[in-house]
Write a protein that holds these residues in place. Structure first.
Motif, PDB file in Angstrom:
ATOM      1  N   GLU A   1       0.814  -1.208   0.000  1.00  0.00           N
ATOM      2  CA  GLU A   1       0.000   0.000   0.000  1.00  0.00           C
ATOM      3  C   GLU A   1       0.855   1.268   0.000  1.00  0.00           C
ATOM      4  O   GLU A   1       0.476   2.288  -0.589  1.00  0.00           O
ATOM      5  N   ASP A   2       2.043   1.209   0.647  1.00  0.00           N
ATOM      6  CA  ASP A   2       2.951   2.356   0.615  1.00  0.00           C
ATOM      7  C   ASP A   2       3.499   2.571  -0.793  1.00  0.00           C
ATOM      8  O   ASP A   2       3.555   3.696  -1.300  1.00  0.00           O
ATOM      9  N   LEU A   3       3.911   1.479  -1.421  1.00  0.00           N
ATOM     10  CA  LEU A   3       4.443   1.573  -2.775  1.00  0.00           C
ATOM     11  C   LEU A   3       3.408   2.110  -3.744  1.00  0.00           C
ATOM     12  O   LEU A   3       3.703   2.963  -4.591  1.00  0.00           O
ATOM     13  N   GLU A   4       2.178   1.644  -3.618  1.00  0.00           N
ATOM     14  CA  GLU A   4       1.117   2.118  -4.502  1.00  0.00           C
ATOM     15  C   GLU A   4       0.821   3.590  -4.266  1.00  0.00           C
ATOM     16  O   GLU A   4       0.609   4.360  -5.212  1.00  0.00           O
ATOM     17  N   ALA A   5       0.836   4.014  -3.000  1.00  0.00           N
ATOM     18  CA  ALA A   5       0.542   5.414  -2.682  1.00  0.00           C
ATOM     19  C   ALA A   5       1.613   6.346  -3.249  1.00  0.00           C
ATOM     20  O   ALA A   5       1.295   7.380  -3.859  1.00  0.00           O
ATOM     21  N   TYR A   6       2.877   5.988  -3.069  1.00  0.00           N
ATOM     22  CA  TYR A   6       3.954   6.851  -3.558  1.00  0.00           C
ATOM     23  C   TYR A   6       4.068   6.792  -5.081  1.00  0.00           C
ATOM     24  O   TYR A   6       4.382   7.798  -5.729  1.00  0.00           O
ATOM     25  N   SER A   7       3.807   5.628  -5.655  1.00  0.00           N
ATOM     26  CA  SER A   7       3.820   5.526  -7.115  1.00  0.00           C
ATOM     27  C   SER A   7       2.715   6.378  -7.717  1.00  0.00           C
ATOM     28  O   SER A   7       2.921   7.081  -8.722  1.00  0.00           O
ATOM     29  N   SER A   8       1.539   6.359  -7.086  1.00  0.00           N
ATOM     30  CA  SER A   8       0.426   7.175  -7.562  1.00  0.00           C
ATOM     31  C   SER A   8       0.750   8.660  -7.424  1.00  0.00           C
ATOM     32  O   SER A   8       0.463   9.459  -8.332  1.00  0.00           O
ATOM     33  N   ALA A   9       1.360   9.022  -6.297  1.00  0.00           N
ATOM     34  CA  ALA A   9       1.733  10.423  -6.087  1.00  0.00           C
ATOM     35  C   ALA A   9       2.732  10.875  -7.141  1.00  0.00           C
ATOM     36  O   ALA A   9       2.634  11.999  -7.667  1.00  0.00           O
ATOM     37  N   PHE A  10       3.680  10.014  -7.476  1.00  0.00           N
ATOM     38  CA  PHE A  10       4.687  10.389  -8.472  1.00  0.00           C
ATOM     39  C   PHE A  10       4.040  10.576  -9.845  1.00  0.00           C
ATOM     40  O   PHE A  10       4.351  11.531 -10.561  1.00  0.00           O
ATOM     41  N   ARG A  11       3.137   9.680 -10.201  1.00  0.00           N
ATOM     42  CA  ARG A  11       2.446   9.812 -11.492  1.00  0.00           C
ATOM     43  C   ARG A  11       1.648  11.116 -11.534  1.00  0.00           C
ATOM     44  O   ARG A  11       1.615  11.804 -12.567  1.00  0.00           O
ATOM     45  N   THR A  12       1.006  11.459 -10.416  1.00  0.00           N
ATOM     46  CA  THR A  12       0.235  12.703 -10.358  1.00  0.00           C
ATOM     47  C   THR A  12       1.139  13.907 -10.566  1.00  0.00           C
ATOM     48  O   THR A  12       0.807  14.842 -11.314  1.00  0.00           O
ATOM     49  N   MET A  13       2.310  13.888  -9.929  1.00  0.00           N
ATOM     50  CA  MET A  13       3.241  15.006 -10.087  1.00  0.00           C
ATOM     51  C   MET A  13       3.753  15.102 -11.520  1.00  0.00           C
ATOM     52  O   MET A  13       3.949  16.201 -12.038  1.00  0.00           O
ATOM     53  N   GLN A  14       3.956  13.965 -12.153  1.00  0.00           N
ATOM     54  CA  GLN A  14       4.391  13.996 -13.546  1.00  0.00           C
ATOM     55  C   GLN A  14       3.353  14.656 -14.449  1.00  0.00           C
ATOM     56  O   GLN A  14       3.714  15.372 -15.392  1.00  0.00           O
ATOM     57  N   THR A  15       2.073  14.445 -14.144  1.00  0.00           N
ATOM     58  CA  THR A  15       1.032  15.050 -14.984  1.00  0.00           C
ATOM     59  C   THR A  15       0.958  16.560 -14.780  1.00  0.00           C
ATOM     60  O   THR A  15       0.573  17.292 -15.694  1.00  0.00           O
ATOM     61  N   HIS A  16       1.313  17.035 -13.584  1.00  0.00           N
ATOM     62  CA  HIS A  16       1.287  18.470 -13.307  1.00  0.00           C
ATOM     63  C   HIS A  16       2.592  19.160 -13.717  1.00  0.00           C
ATOM     64  O   HIS A  16       2.633  20.387 -13.827  1.00  0.00           O
ATOM     65  N   ALA A  17       3.635  18.374 -13.922  1.00  0.00           N
ATOM     66  CA  ALA A  17       4.938  18.945 -14.271  1.00  0.00           C
ATOM     67  C   ALA A  17       4.996  19.279 -15.761  1.00  0.00           C
ATOM     68  O   ALA A  17       4.180  18.821 -16.567  1.00  0.00           O
TER      69      ALA A  17
END
Length: 285
Positions: free
Chosen positions: A252-268
């Motif tokens: 669940e930690d890996l999924e949460a941080y992976s999701s957060a990273f993908r979200t940041m990539q879309t805003h970057a």
């Protein structure tokens, strides 16, 4: 949350148990093949005790594992699970703490890394001058010789980007990283030029989060997600703190941080527009 070596031991044990199951051997049968007591196999598989690279080699032989890359990875993990292994960083064991050695070991074994940085350029992309300035400011009063050695370590780590099988590196940087004057104007000019060059390597993806992106998930601090070839269960998130590092390896930690990273990539910004912003900051715009 655990420290690196404990995570490595448990993950390595799980992988070895999976390989044993694939062969159809019981732990008692595997132990008999190797002339060990069954409890030794059990302790290795549960991560209760460490295992040497040599013992891993014997287990892989017993399980008829012939994948050269998988064997190399698991043997290397046996070294890191014991606290840093015998890689090039072993020569600096009197200078760098065990947690840093474990981080370097993970970095050297990973197939890919995703990292968010909000304050400084990631170590893998730093110039010597920038690394010196960052190290000096974070470890005030460090003797010159130790400072030189720590900069050597930082630069040696960058070999993972230029090896035969380079690390696949994805980076999201806050714009503030570009505009923070580390080491003076000349150091920053050289660092920005180096960033632009590194961003064009085929295995490096660099994206910048501009100020206009506003608040975003992950703003609270940097993190790194290491991924390992062929064994997704070994993936781990590393959070750096002033005096220690935390390793998160629950799914669940890996999924949460992976999701957060993908979200940041879309805003970057896109990699191309990120290069434009680096150039603009370098010009003083």
């Amino acid at each position: 949350m655990q420290h690196g070596p404990a995570v490595r031991r448990r993950k390595l044990g799980e992988e070895l148990r999976s390989l044993r199951h694939t062969t159809g051997l019981t732990s008692r049968e595997a132990a008999r093949l190797l002339g060990w007591h069954q409890s030794k196999v059990s302790r290795i598989e549960t991560g209760a005790s460490g295992v040497t690279p040599g013992d891993v080699t014997r287990l892989l032989d017993a399980y008829d594992v012939d994948d050269v890359h998988l064997r190399s990875l698991l043997e290397a993990l046996a070294g890191s699970a014991g606290g840093g292994g015998t890689g090039w960083w072993h020569a600096y064991r009197g200078l760098i703490p065990p947690q840093y050695r474990d981080f370097i070991s993970l970095e050297s074994q990973a197939g890919a890394a995703r990292t968010l940085e909000t304050s400084v350029v990631p170590g893998l992309l730093q110039t010597a001058g920038y690394a010196r300035a960052v190290t000096r400011s974070s470890l005030d009063g460090l003797p010159p010789g130790q400072l030189d050695s720590l900069v050597e370590v930082r630069l040696a780590r960058q070999g993972v980007l230029y090896s035969q099988r380079p690390l696949q590196l994805s980076v999201v940087l806050d714009e503030a990283v570009l505009r923070r004057g580390v080491g003076g104007p000349q150091v920053m000019r050289e660092q920005l030029d180096h960033l632009a060059h590194a961003a064009q390597l085929p295995h490096v993806q660099l994206q910048l989060l501009p100020f206009e992106a506003g608040s975003y998930i992950g703003l609270t601090g940097p993190f790194v997600i290491f991924s390992f070839p062929n064994i997704s269960d070994l993936d781990v998130v590393v959070l750096d703190h002033l005096t220690s590092s935390l390793y998160l390896e629950r799914r669940e930690d890996l999924e949460a941080y992976s999701s957060a990273f993908r979200t940041m990539q879309t805003h970057a910004l896109s990699p191309e527009r990120s290069l434009d912003l680096i150039a603009a900051v370098s010009r003083g715009d």
